[in-house]
Design a protein around this motif. Sequence first.
Motif, PDB file in Angstrom:
ATOM      1  N   GLU A   6      -9.758   8.707  -6.406  1.00 17.89           N
ATOM      2  CA  GLU A   6      -8.341   8.151  -6.031  1.00 17.89           C
ATOM      3  C   GLU A   6      -7.132   9.096  -6.397  1.00 17.89           C
ATOM      4  O   GLU A   6      -7.079   9.388  -7.879  1.00 17.89           O
ATOM      5  CB  GLU A   6      -8.022   6.853  -6.880  1.00 17.89           C
ATOM      6  CG  GLU A   6      -7.054   5.902  -6.542  1.00 17.89           C
ATOM      7  CD  GLU A   6      -6.908   4.701  -6.916  1.00 17.89           C
ATOM      8  OE1 GLU A   6      -5.885   3.911  -7.135  1.00 17.89           O
ATOM      9  OE2 GLU A   6      -8.097   4.118  -7.327  1.00 17.89           O
ATOM     10  N   TYR A  25      -6.266   1.026  -7.110  1.00 20.68           N
ATOM     11  CA  TYR A  25      -7.543   0.446  -6.090  1.00 20.68           C
ATOM     12  C   TYR A  25      -8.663   0.394  -6.880  1.00 20.68           C
ATOM     13  O   TYR A  25      -9.802  -0.143  -6.511  1.00 20.68           O
ATOM     14  CB  TYR A  25      -7.570   1.304  -4.762  1.00 20.68           C
ATOM     15  CG  TYR A  25      -6.630   1.134  -3.919  1.00 20.68           C
ATOM     16  CD1 TYR A  25      -6.452   0.115  -2.891  1.00 20.68           C
ATOM     17  CD2 TYR A  25      -5.543   2.261  -3.801  1.00 20.68           C
ATOM     18  CE1 TYR A  25      -5.379   0.235  -2.155  1.00 20.68           C
ATOM     19  CE2 TYR A  25      -4.565   2.099  -3.018  1.00 20.68           C
ATOM     20  CZ  TYR A  25      -4.642   1.118  -2.202  1.00 20.68           C
ATOM     21  OH  TYR A  25      -3.529   1.028  -1.529  1.00 20.68           O
ATOM     22  N   ASP A  83       0.889  -0.884  -0.065  1.00 19.80           N
ATOM     23  CA  ASP A  83      -0.054   0.007   0.089  1.00 19.80           C
ATOM     24  C   ASP A  83       0.717   1.288  -0.021  1.00 19.80           C
ATOM     25  O   ASP A  83       0.485   2.296  -0.045  1.00 19.80           O
ATOM     26  CB  ASP A  83      -0.956   0.001   1.420  1.00 19.80           C
ATOM     27  CG  ASP A  83      -2.071  -1.006   1.021  1.00 19.80           C
ATOM     28  OD1 ASP A  83      -2.611  -1.016  -0.100  1.00 19.80           O
ATOM     29  OD2 ASP A  83      -2.562  -1.818   2.053  1.00 19.80           O
TER      30      ASP A  83
END
Length: 454
Positions: free
Chosen positions: A284, A264, A241
Amino acid sequence: MSLVECVKRWRLQLIVILFIISSTRAEEYRILTTWDNRTIDHLDRPVVIRLERHDESAFKISVDAPFFNDPPNPNGTVGEPFFTLWDYEVVEVFFLNDKNQYVEIELCPWGQHIVLLLDGQRNTIRHSLFIEFTATRNDTHWQGVAMIPVHFLPPNVGKMNAYAIHGSDPKRVYESLYPVAFNSTAAADFHNLAAFKPFNASIIVENAIDAYSDVWLDSFTGIRRLEIKHTWNGTLLDPQDAVELQLETKSGYGLFIKINAPRYGDALPPSPSGWPFDGLSSYEVIHLFLLVENDTKTLELQFGPTGHYAVIFWTNRTKLGDLQREITYKTNGFNSMFWEGEAFIPLAYLPARVYKCNAHSAHGPQGNQRQINSLYPAKSNEVRPDFQNYGNYKAIDMTMIYPGNDDVTCSDVWADNVDCRPEPPPASAAGHAPIGHYALLSLTAFISTFIMVA
């Protein structure tokens, strides 16, 4: 207990003692002279510097020194780099190699520090590197402990010097571990490398350093690497991540930013990619904030995984109108688990004297379910993300990235929108050269359409 058993036990204890001594090698240095080889006026309580190896990755500098409280507290954040710290009360340690490459480490009784890398005499190529440093003091005395990463040292380091500074002009006092001869120079020069003397580097490093670390290589080429690896309030993320940002310049034309980030699969903004998009912060996105030293002007850059971007100018917390500034930005990996982006930012978009930054990544629906991560997380007492809490920003060295960063003159882009009267540059203490000596290239967005990211 028999005599034989006593001898065996004594031998075992001796071996243990010798092992402890050999594995905790340290050396103490006392600064007893001024820079020009006169005896200091506080010989009963000199500055004492202790060097010792910590582990394979770091060594420790301990300082035990008188506290003069002159000049007073720089008021920088405790434990953080402070630019121009040499103008205050400070203890400095330098480590030099045979190519005149060296690291300068400055420690302040109030808890601030600054670390600089130099390639040649007085030629700074990096400053404001982060270290662990704590300091305590009372009315007459201060102590500090700094952990220095071994990779800050240049290859084949073999000489050192140390200095202590206190007092305000015209009574500024400069003290040296290894001074120059009396009356040999007109003024104190802490970068007089001829005054440095050999020391045993094995005191601070377990293995000899025979190659440049990534920190030195990046400093030579003007690359700065940032990694978003915590949530906004400080929880460490899983490695998959994390977001990596790389800042660099090419021939002084502009700021190039490379992005490597997880994807994502959030919904896409309803506009063509490759153009500014107002409202990208709800999708995002990755935010990069570049802040000036007095916390009054900020450039915010927003990057989406599918080529959308936004360029926002701020003064304090006020957005400067609808400035739809264009940049060159491209991405790939839309349909994969990770994506890469490259952006070119004209230098004219950057405010003058950028010394702090922060960065964030965000994805997911708005509200409590939105995931927000930060390069420099918020303090523990904060209850919600605040991207413009400048107290969470930390130092960034734009040397060799942003030509003219130290220039007090705003570019035309900023001068057209804010009060851009020049501010005086910080003073420079004896022996310390100003950092960054390039002319600001005032490029416009028009140029960016002709310079593509390589």
